[in-house]
Structure formats: structure tokens, C-alpha cells
Design an enzyme around this catalytic site. Structure first.
Site, PDB file in Angstrom:
ATOM      1  N   LYS A 212      -0.717   3.690  10.232  1.00 56.50           N
ATOM      2  CA  LYS A 212      -1.366   4.618   9.286  1.00 56.50           C
ATOM      3  C   LYS A 212      -0.867   4.378   7.858  1.00 56.50           C
ATOM      4  O   LYS A 212      -1.656   4.329   6.902  1.00 56.50           O
ATOM      5  CB  LYS A 212      -1.090   6.062   9.723  1.00 56.50           C
ATOM      6  N   CYS A 266      -2.684  11.438  -0.228  1.00 58.87           N
ATOM      7  CA  CYS A 266      -2.490  10.444   0.834  1.00 58.87           C
ATOM      8  C   CYS A 266      -2.110   9.100   0.245  1.00 58.87           C
ATOM      9  O   CYS A 266      -0.982   8.643   0.381  1.00 58.87           O
ATOM     10  CB  CYS A 266      -3.780  10.308   1.640  1.00 58.87           C
TER      11      CYS A 266
HETATM   12  N1  SAJ Z   1      -9.692   5.109  -5.931  1.00 53.21           N
HETATM   13  C1  SAJ Z   1      -9.808   4.176  -6.959  1.00 53.21           C
HETATM   14  N2  SAJ Z   1     -10.540   3.039  -6.725  1.00 53.21           N
HETATM   15  C2  SAJ Z   1     -11.161   2.804  -5.535  1.00 53.21           C
HETATM   16  C3  SAJ Z   1     -11.032   3.758  -4.493  1.00 53.21           C
HETATM   17  C4  SAJ Z   1     -10.288   4.899  -4.734  1.00 53.21           C
HETATM   18  O1  SAJ Z   1      -9.271   4.359  -8.062  1.00 53.21           O
HETATM   19  O2  SAJ Z   1     -11.816   1.781  -5.413  1.00 53.21           O
HETATM   20  C5  SAJ Z   1      -8.897   6.337  -6.160  1.00 53.21           C
HETATM   21  C6  SAJ Z   1      -9.723   7.609  -6.002  1.00 53.21           C
HETATM   22  O3  SAJ Z   1     -10.408   7.910  -7.179  1.00 53.21           O
HETATM   23  C7  SAJ Z   1      -8.641   8.618  -5.673  1.00 53.21           C
HETATM   24  C8  SAJ Z   1      -7.635   7.796  -4.857  1.00 53.21           C
HETATM   25  O4  SAJ Z   1      -7.924   6.432  -5.133  1.00 53.21           O
HETATM   26  O5  SAJ Z   1      -8.012   9.086  -6.835  1.00 53.21           O
HETATM   27  C9  SAJ Z   1      -7.707   8.025  -3.343  1.00 53.21           C
HETATM   28  O6  SAJ Z   1      -9.053   8.121  -2.914  1.00 53.21           O
HETATM   29  P1  SAJ Z   1      -9.584   7.387  -1.592  1.00 53.21           P
HETATM   30  O7  SAJ Z   1     -11.019   7.660  -1.445  1.00 53.21           O
HETATM   31  O8  SAJ Z   1      -9.163   5.967  -1.610  1.00 53.21           O
HETATM   32  O9  SAJ Z   1      -8.731   8.017  -0.414  1.00 53.21           O
HETATM   33  P2  SAJ Z   1      -8.364   9.504   0.118  1.00 53.21           P
HETATM   34  O10 SAJ Z   1      -6.994   9.801  -0.383  1.00 53.21           O
HETATM   35  O11 SAJ Z   1      -9.420  10.481  -0.126  1.00 53.21           O
HETATM   36  O12 SAJ Z   1      -8.334   9.206   1.719  1.00 53.21           O
HETATM   37  C10 SAJ Z   1      -7.503   8.167   2.231  1.00 53.21           C
HETATM   38  C11 SAJ Z   1      -8.316   7.326   3.240  1.00 53.21           C
HETATM   39  N3  SAJ Z   1      -7.585   6.124   3.587  1.00 53.21           N
HETATM   40  C12 SAJ Z   1      -8.178   4.902   3.577  1.00 53.21           C
HETATM   41  O13 SAJ Z   1      -9.338   4.731   3.251  1.00 53.21           O
HETATM   42  C13 SAJ Z   1      -7.351   3.737   3.990  1.00 53.21           C
HETATM   43  C14 SAJ Z   1      -8.599   8.150   4.490  1.00 53.21           C
HETATM   44  O14 SAJ Z   1      -9.244   7.371   5.481  1.00 53.21           O
HETATM   45  C15 SAJ Z   1      -7.274   8.710   5.051  1.00 53.21           C
HETATM   46  O15 SAJ Z   1      -7.480   9.489   6.233  1.00 53.21           O
HETATM   47  C16 SAJ Z   1      -6.679   9.604   3.963  1.00 53.21           C
HETATM   48  O16 SAJ Z   1      -6.373   8.768   2.836  1.00 53.21           O
HETATM   49  C17 SAJ Z   1      -5.432  10.259   4.535  1.00 53.21           C
HETATM   50  O17 SAJ Z   1      -5.523  11.451   4.886  1.00 53.21           O
HETATM   51  O18 SAJ Z   1      -4.415   9.586   4.699  1.00 53.21           O
END
Ligand code: SAJ
Length: 413
Positions: A212, A266
Site C-alpha cells: 500500500k 494519503c
Molecule cells: N495530483 C497531482 N498530479 C496528478 C495527480 C494528483 O498534482 O497527476 C495531486 C492532487 O491534486 C492531490 C494529490 O496529488 O493534491 C493526491 O491526489 P490523488 O488523486 O493522487 O490521490 P488521493 O490522495 O485522493 O488518493 C490516493 C489514491 N492512491 C493512488 O492512486 C495510488 C487512492 O487509490 C488511495 O486509496 C488513497 O490515496 C489512500 O487512501 O491512500
């Protein structure tokens, strides 16, 4: 069906949807939370968090009597622990919520019970959970001593759902299940098969824990790469969005998107669990955190530089949440940037956030205004896009041609 009664400890973003989905499969589910008001809201068939369609399913399972919430644990066949695992000031994982959950369920544990840890956890946390349970109930045998013949089975099955898509992903995602013995894993698979359509793959608890953390660290490293590219491109006067689009045309390249920083509870937290447990080895993972954490400061300096051109700059900041199309402000880089700008007295700050009704107190006190997109754009000299909400994609961009635009999400390129 083997399991008739399941208890879910922690009714937040993961626990409540999990409890509701289990209840919708005909299982009697008791949700436990220390938050009395959340318990009351759920028992009234309502929800205290925002997640698409969750209200419908919770209302339905509360009405059928399959889900009830309480502050006091009661006996059940399975206990699923879905409590927060933040870090302390020095990035050391804080397992106090897991420990408190263990102490809360210990008095009602019965021989044959299965305890599953769903919370994202540092390596070794499931073993600690089993240890805390054993300390509280020494009359039972546990898998760390008795393996497959233990009275109480303990497994880790980390949640992997994406906020905004939780109900779909709870069912469709594969699950990694790490038991402290084979029997623990087998029992946990049986539990998850009641609602998961994806595959349930078994391993040991430590590997499941690191799997994870690896998923979220992989994403963090990829975003850090994109953020670093965005700063390199600014220096070299290249459009980073076009650059990434072109590079991603290669069949084996998939760079994620740069932004104003990485938020949420996360991706910005979990990599530190790896760094903390292997500080000498986790150099790249630590560096990615540093790059992503530095991005909001970089954006702030871009804004202050632009503001220097105006006598009385008016700055419209579009978006406050930690990512697009949600109402969640936790650990939001956008919110941080706006707060910092306000305290630095850079100019008049107007925020636009279609997903919340009221600004948080900290912004109100700092004198930040909130307005509709069109009005904010009209008043502003500088427009900063901090979150790529769908409303901003759809809006009329003609008014922007006269403004200084700082687009951290690449929606106006
Ligand atoms: N972000 C970027 N660029 C991107 C993608 C995201 O800057 O290309 C930023 C987003 O704006 C945000 C942050 O990253 O600020 C996190 O957003 P996210 O959509 O990447 O992730 P979370 O935190 O909403 O959810 C993640 C997910 N993990 C993965 O995709 C590997 C989710 O599946 C997990 O269950 C979750 O963390 C968790 O609970 O751990």
C-alpha cells in the site's frame, strides 16, 4: 454466507462506505466511532462526509436495520479497523488511533474472531495490533504465537479507494490481504469476497503494508517528477503540458500532471512511513516528498513576482480543495497558498471555490474574499488556477486575455 455480524471501527472516508457496502450484502454491521455526532447522523440515515452516492446507500441500510452506529464496541465475528494513521511532527507514524481501537475492541473479543486492519500503516503495524490485543486478552492465543491454530485471527487489508469513486472502487479494485498466518489470510479473503469483485490476493502482513505504501509513493514520485519538470520548463520557457503530452505518446512513458503541490491525507503522508522505517535507503522517496512540498512555495513566489507589477494587485485564486471536484480541504496546497498570500499582504485576495458554501475561519480572518468565477475574474489583475474543477474547464475564458494568468494545473493552456 459465513459472516453474519461485522463491526467496523472508524466511520470516516473508508470505514463508513465499507460498513454500508457490507450491510448492503445482508450482513449485520455495527459501525463504531468515537464521534458521537457522526454516530447520530448515521443512525438518522444521513452522512457526515461527502462522497457521491454514499448518502443513498447509508439511508437504505440504516432503514433496513442492517447498519447501526454506536460509540461503544459490541461483540461481532469480525472487526475491521479503519482509523486514521497520521504522522507526528518529525514524520514518525502515529499509531495511537490503532492502539486505541485495539483497546476498545479487546473487551468484546471472542474466540474465533477475525480482526482486519484496513488503515494505511507502516511495516510492522499489524504485528503491533496483534501484540496490543494479546496484552489486553492474554487468555486467548494469537497468530504470532499459535499460527494457524490461534483463537483470534489478525490480517492487514489496506484500503485502496480513490476519494470521489469510493463506492465503485470498493467493489472493483483488487485487494491485497496479508494475514499473520495462512488461516488469517483465508478468513479475510472469505470476508472480502462478500463484496469485492476484484481479485483478493494473499501475502504476509508486512508485504501487504509495504504494498500500500508503495502504491502511494509511486504516485508521489511520479507527481514530483512532473512538478520538477514544470519548474525546469519555466526556466527554459517551454510549455510543460505540451511537453508531457508529447513524452506520454511513447508507449512506455506515463508522466502524471504537475500542480501546486500534493495534498490530501494519503499521498503526502504515506511515503514518510517508508522513509521513517528505512531512512538510509529511501532517498528517492524522501526527495520526492521534498520536491512536492516545495511546490506551493514556488507558486507563491510566482504570484508575488507577478503582484510586484501592480500598485494594488487583486488576485483571484481559483480552487481551494486538495484536488478537483471534491469539497475536501484537508492538507490542501491551494488552501495553504491562499493563506500564505493573505498573511504576506500581497494584495486583495479573492477565492473562488464552487464546492464549498463558506470559507474556513482562517481565511475569513485573514481577509480573503469569496466570489463567483465571473466576478472574481472581472475584478482581478492576476488569476491563479489552483484546482482543476470541472466548472473552471467549462467557463468563458475570453475575459482572461487581459490578465496575468498563473495556471498551476494547465487547464487554460
Ligand atoms: N495530483 C497531482 N498530479 C496528478 C495527480 C494528483 O498534482 O497527476 C495531486 C492532487 O491534486 C492531490 C494529490 O496529488 O493534491 C493526491 O491526489 P490523488 O488523486 O493522487 O490521490 P488521493 O490522495 O485522493 O488518493 C490516493 C489514491 N492512491 C493512488 O492512486 C495510488 C487512492 O487509490 C488511495 O486509496 C488513497 O490515496 C489512500 O487512501 O491512500
Amino acid at each position: 454466507m459465513t459472516f453474519k455480524k461485522v463491526s467496523v471501527i472508524g466511520l470516516g472516508y473508508i470505514g463508513l462506505p465499507t460498513a454500508a457496502v457490507l450491510a448492503s450484502r445482508g450482513i449485520e454491521v455495527v459501525g463504531v466511532d468515537v464521534n458521537q455526532s457522526a454516530v447520530e447522523i448515521i443512525n438518522a440515515g444521513d452522512i457526515h462526509i461527502v462522497e457521491p452516492d454514499l448518502d443513498i446507500i447509508v439511508r437504505s441500510v440504516v432503514n433496513t436495520g442492517n447498519l447501526k452506529a454506536t460509540t461503544k464496541p459490541e461483540s461481532a465475528e469480525v472487526f475491521m479497523i479503519a482509523v486514521p494513521t497520521p504522522f507526528k511532527n518529525n514524520h514518525e507514524p502515529d499509531l495511537s488511533y490503532i492502539e486505541a481501537a485495539a483497546k476498545a475492541i479487546a473487551p468484546v473479543l471472542e474466540k474465533g474472531n477475525l480482526v482486519v486492519l484496513e488503515s494505511t500503516s507502516p511495516v510492522g503495524a499489524t504485528e503491533k495490533l496483534a501484540y496490543w490485543l494479546k496484552q489486553a486478552r492474554p487468555e486467548f492465543s494469537f497468530p504470532q504465537d499459535s499460527g494457524d491454530h490461534a483463537d483470534i485471527n489478525v490480517a492487514h487489508c489496506p484500503e485502496r479507494v480513490l476519494p470521489g469513486y469510493v463506492l465503485q472502487e470498493l467493489v472493483s479494485n483488487d485487494r491485497v490481504i496479508g494475514g499473520l498466518s495462512k488461516t488469517c489470510s483465508d478468513k479475510a479473503v472469505e470476508l472480502y469476497k462478500t463484496f469485492v469483485r476484484g481479485e483478493c490476493i494473499t501475502t504476509n502482513a508486512r508485504t501487504a503494508e509495504l504494498a500500500k505504501l508503495t502504491e502511494n509513493s509511486f504516485r508521489d514520485v511520479n507527481i514530483a517528477f512532473a512538478n520538477e519538470l514544470s519548474m525546469i520548463c519555466d526556466k527554459l520557457k517551454i510549455n510543460v503540458w505540451e511537453l508531457i503530452k508529447l513524452a506520454n505518446r511513447h508507449p512506455r512513458v506515463n508522466v502524471l500532471n504537475p500542480g501546486p503541490g500534493v495534498g490530501g491525507h494519503c499521498i503526502a503522508v504515506d511515503p514518510w512511513f517508508i522513509v521513517h522505517s528505512a531512512p538510509e535507503q529511501a532517498k528517492l522517496i524522501r526527495q520526492a516528498r521534498i520536491v512536492n512540498d516545495s511546490k506551493p512555495h514556488y507558486v507563491i513566489s510566482q504570484i508575488t513576482e507577478a503582484a510586484d507589477q501592480f500598485k494594488k494587485p487583486v488576485i483571484a485564486c481559483l480552487g481551494l480543495t486538495f484536488k478537483a471536484d471534491i469539497d475536501d480541504l484537508r492538507e490542501s496546497p491551494a488552501l495553504y497558498i491562499v493563506k500564505e498570500l493573505a498573511t504576506m499582504n500581497v494584495g486583495d485576495i479573492i477565492s473562488v471555490e464552487p464546492n464549498i458554501d463558506m470559507l474556513p475561519d482562517s481565511l475569513q480572518e485573514a481577509g480573503v474574499g469569496i466570489d463567483k468565477f465571473e466576478t472574481a475574474i472581472e475584478k482581478a489583475n492576476i488569476v491563479v488556477i489552483l484546482v482543476d474543477h470541472k466548472e473552471f474547464h467549462e467557463c468563458d475564458k475570453t475575459n482572461l486575455s487581459m490578465k496575468v494568468v498563473i495556471d498551476t494545473r494547465g487547464i487554460f493552456v
